[in-house]
Motif scaffolding. Structure first.
Motif, PDB file in Angstrom:
ATOM      1  N   LEU A   1       0.826  -1.211   0.000  1.00 37.31           N
ATOM      2  CA  LEU A   1       0.000   0.000   0.000  1.00 37.31           C
ATOM      3  C   LEU A   1       0.863   1.264   0.000  1.00 37.31           C
ATOM      4  O   LEU A   1       0.631   2.183  -0.788  1.00 37.31           O
ATOM      5  CB  LEU A   1      -0.927   0.009   1.217  1.00 37.31           C
ATOM      6  N   GLY A   2       1.859   1.308   0.898  1.00 33.25           N
ATOM      7  CA  GLY A   2       2.633   2.534   1.076  1.00 33.25           C
ATOM      8  C   GLY A   2       3.677   2.787   0.005  1.00 33.25           C
ATOM      9  O   GLY A   2       4.010   3.948  -0.262  1.00 33.25           O
ATOM     10  N   ASN A   3       4.190   1.720  -0.618  1.00 36.58           N
ATOM     11  CA  ASN A   3       5.215   1.888  -1.651  1.00 36.58           C
ATOM     12  C   ASN A   3       4.656   1.686  -3.058  1.00 36.58           C
ATOM     13  O   ASN A   3       4.658   2.600  -3.888  1.00 36.58           O
ATOM     14  CB  ASN A   3       6.374   0.913  -1.418  1.00 36.58           C
ATOM     15  N   PHE A   4       4.179   0.482  -3.329  1.00 34.50           N
ATOM     16  CA  PHE A   4       3.800   0.105  -4.681  1.00 34.50           C
ATOM     17  C   PHE A   4       2.501   0.779  -5.138  1.00 34.50           C
ATOM     18  O   PHE A   4       2.488   1.537  -6.121  1.00 34.50           O
ATOM     19  CB  PHE A   4       3.666  -1.416  -4.764  1.00 34.50           C
ATOM     20  N   LEU A   5       1.399   0.524  -4.421  1.00 33.38           N
ATOM     21  CA  LEU A   5       0.095   1.027  -4.866  1.00 33.38           C
ATOM     22  C   LEU A   5       0.007   2.544  -4.782  1.00 33.38           C
ATOM     23  O   LEU A   5      -0.609   3.187  -5.641  1.00 33.38           O
ATOM     24  CB  LEU A   5      -1.016   0.381  -4.038  1.00 33.38           C
ATOM     25  N   PHE A   6       0.623   3.132  -3.761  1.00 31.74           N
ATOM     26  CA  PHE A   6       0.618   4.593  -3.647  1.00 31.74           C
ATOM     27  C   PHE A   6       1.273   5.236  -4.863  1.00 31.74           C
ATOM     28  O   PHE A   6       0.758   6.203  -5.423  1.00 31.74           O
ATOM     29  CB  PHE A   6       1.353   5.016  -2.369  1.00 31.74           C
ATOM     30  N   THR A   7       2.424   4.673  -5.283  1.00 33.47           N
ATOM     31  CA  THR A   7       3.138   5.223  -6.437  1.00 33.47           C
ATOM     32  C   THR A   7       2.295   5.122  -7.707  1.00 33.47           C
ATOM     33  O   THR A   7       2.197   6.082  -8.481  1.00 33.47           O
ATOM     34  CB  THR A   7       4.472   4.482  -6.640  1.00 33.47           C
ATOM     35  N   VAL A   8       1.669   3.973  -7.913  1.00 32.56           N
ATOM     36  CA  VAL A   8       0.848   3.775  -9.106  1.00 32.56           C
ATOM     37  C   VAL A   8      -0.337   4.741  -9.121  1.00 32.56           C
ATOM     38  O   VAL A   8      -0.610   5.413 -10.122  1.00 32.56           O
ATOM     39  CB  VAL A   8       0.353   2.320  -9.182  1.00 32.56           C
ATOM     40  N   CYS A   9      -1.040   4.833  -7.991  1.00 38.35           N
ATOM     41  CA  CYS A   9      -2.210   5.725  -7.915  1.00 38.35           C
ATOM     42  C   CYS A   9      -1.816   7.180  -8.113  1.00 38.35           C
ATOM     43  O   CYS A   9      -2.504   7.939  -8.805  1.00 38.35           O
ATOM     44  CB  CYS A   9      -2.914   5.550  -6.573  1.00 38.35           C
ATOM     45  N   MET A  10      -0.697   7.582  -7.518  1.00 34.04           N
ATOM     46  CA  MET A  10      -0.274   8.971  -7.619  1.00 34.04           C
ATOM     47  C   MET A  10       0.138   9.335  -9.044  1.00 34.04           C
ATOM     48  O   MET A  10      -0.320  10.336  -9.608  1.00 34.04           O
ATOM     49  CB  MET A  10       0.888   9.236  -6.648  1.00 34.04           C
ATOM     50  N   ILE A  11       0.983   8.513  -9.653  1.00 31.98           N
ATOM     51  CA  ILE A  11       1.508   8.827 -10.985  1.00 31.98           C
ATOM     52  C   ILE A  11       0.383   8.880 -12.015  1.00 31.98           C
ATOM     53  O   ILE A  11       0.247   9.847 -12.779  1.00 31.98           O
ATOM     54  CB  ILE A  11       2.573   7.806 -11.399  1.00 31.98           C
TER      55      ILE A  11
END
Length: 320
Positions: free
Chosen positions: A78-88
């Motif tokens: 959640l904090g590394n992988f999915l957050f980066t994808v959602c943000m970008i």
């Protein structure tokens, strides 16, 4: 490690978010030179090499339970992988201003989730600090003159407009992921030390990013990347994977998650300051007002309460 004092914990949280804002502002050349998932994969790899000695289980640490293992995976996913994808991809479908305004909800989301999942009692003054944090970040975002982000060429203007709702939904997902990162991190600090948490979630991040990272690396011209970019990548990897996470987990050992979430205001503040001082960006009066409101939220959250002052005075009188 022993739990730090409350002032040291506050300092760790502040340094963590200030450092995040700094490397976010300075990492623009990295995003231009390297594909996103290749950048993420190399970041986790460099970070893992730097703290491989942190992976060793301390002698006094109990065995990892299935719950702790699951929380470590969720923390990284959640904090590394999915957050980066959602943000970008959220920013690519909306705008940087929209992203900033929506991400202003992170302190409030952390407070609500810590109340719901950790059963933390959120004091009224903390809620006021949360409101100031949200207002400060939102005002800072609105003070910037931004244009719609460039979207993939495969999307025409009509489709881009139609997908704006999806971008906003992805940004809300990023808010939830970041709030979950703080709440799960608080839970993990009760079972593991900051160094072990940092190294284990980085290991999960490396595993999650490896498939797409290898795919992006295939055929990529690494020789075309300049030495200055490689040096910046090393700093980015150490700051993002090692220093900021360790500082954050150290602070959360003694600070409630809801109170710690307020320190996220220092991320956009430090990013803006780096933009002004290092990248030569302009600075407006509205931004100065936003800084004042954001920093007021931190002051509200960290000033000792009357009860704490009475306890401290009673302790000093007992020592006499």
């Amino acid at each position: 490690m022993n739990a730090p004092s409350r002032p040291i914990a506050y300092l760790c949280l502040a340094l963590s978010m200030a450092l995040v804002g700094s490397y976010v502002a300075l990492s623009k050349p990295l995003a231009a030179a390297l594909p996103v998932f290749l950048l993420a994969w190399m970041r986790f790899g460099i970070g893992g090499l730097a703290m491989v000695h942190w992976l060793k289980k301390p002698a006094d640490e109990p065995p990892l339970t299935p719950q702790v293992r699951w929380l470590l995976f969720l923390e990284s996913f959640l904090g590394n992988f999915l957050f980066t994808v959602c943000m970008i991809y959220g920013v690519s479908l909306t705008s940087a201003v929209s992203a900033g305004v929506i991400m202003a909800a992170i302190p409030a989301a952390v407070a609500v989730m810590s109340w719901a999942f950790l059963r933390e009692r959120v004091a009224p003054r903390t809620w006021v600090a949360v409101a100031c944090a949200v207002a400060g970040i939102a005002l800072l975002s609105l003070s910037k003159t931004e244009h719609l982000a460039q979207t993939p060429q495969a999307l025409d203007a009509k489709n881009t407009s139609n997908l704006a709702w999806l971008g906003q939904l992805l940004l809300i997902g990023a808010v939830v992921c970041e709030a979950a990162y703080s709440v799960i991190g608080k839970k993990l600090t009760g079972a593991l030390g900051p160094k072990r948490i940092t190294s284990l979630i980085n290991l999960w991040g490396f595993a999650l990013s490896t498939p797409l990272g290898l795919y992006m690396a295939w055929g990529f011209d690494f020789a075309a990347v300049g030495w200055a970019t490689w040096l910046l990548l090393v700093f980015y990897a150490l700051a993002a994977c090692m220093w900021t996470v360790w500082l954050w987990m150290t602070g959360l050992k003694v600070v409630p998650a809801a109170q710690g979430g307020i320190f996220t205001v220092l991320l956009p503040v430090s990013a803006a300051l780096v933009g002004v001082l290092v990248l030569g960006e302009s600075f407006s009066g509205l931004q100065l007002l936003a800084f004042g409101i954001a920093l007021a939220s931190v002051l509200l959250a960290t000033l000792p309460t009357r009860a704490a002052l009475r306890v401290g005075q009673r302790s000093r009188s007992d020592q006499k």
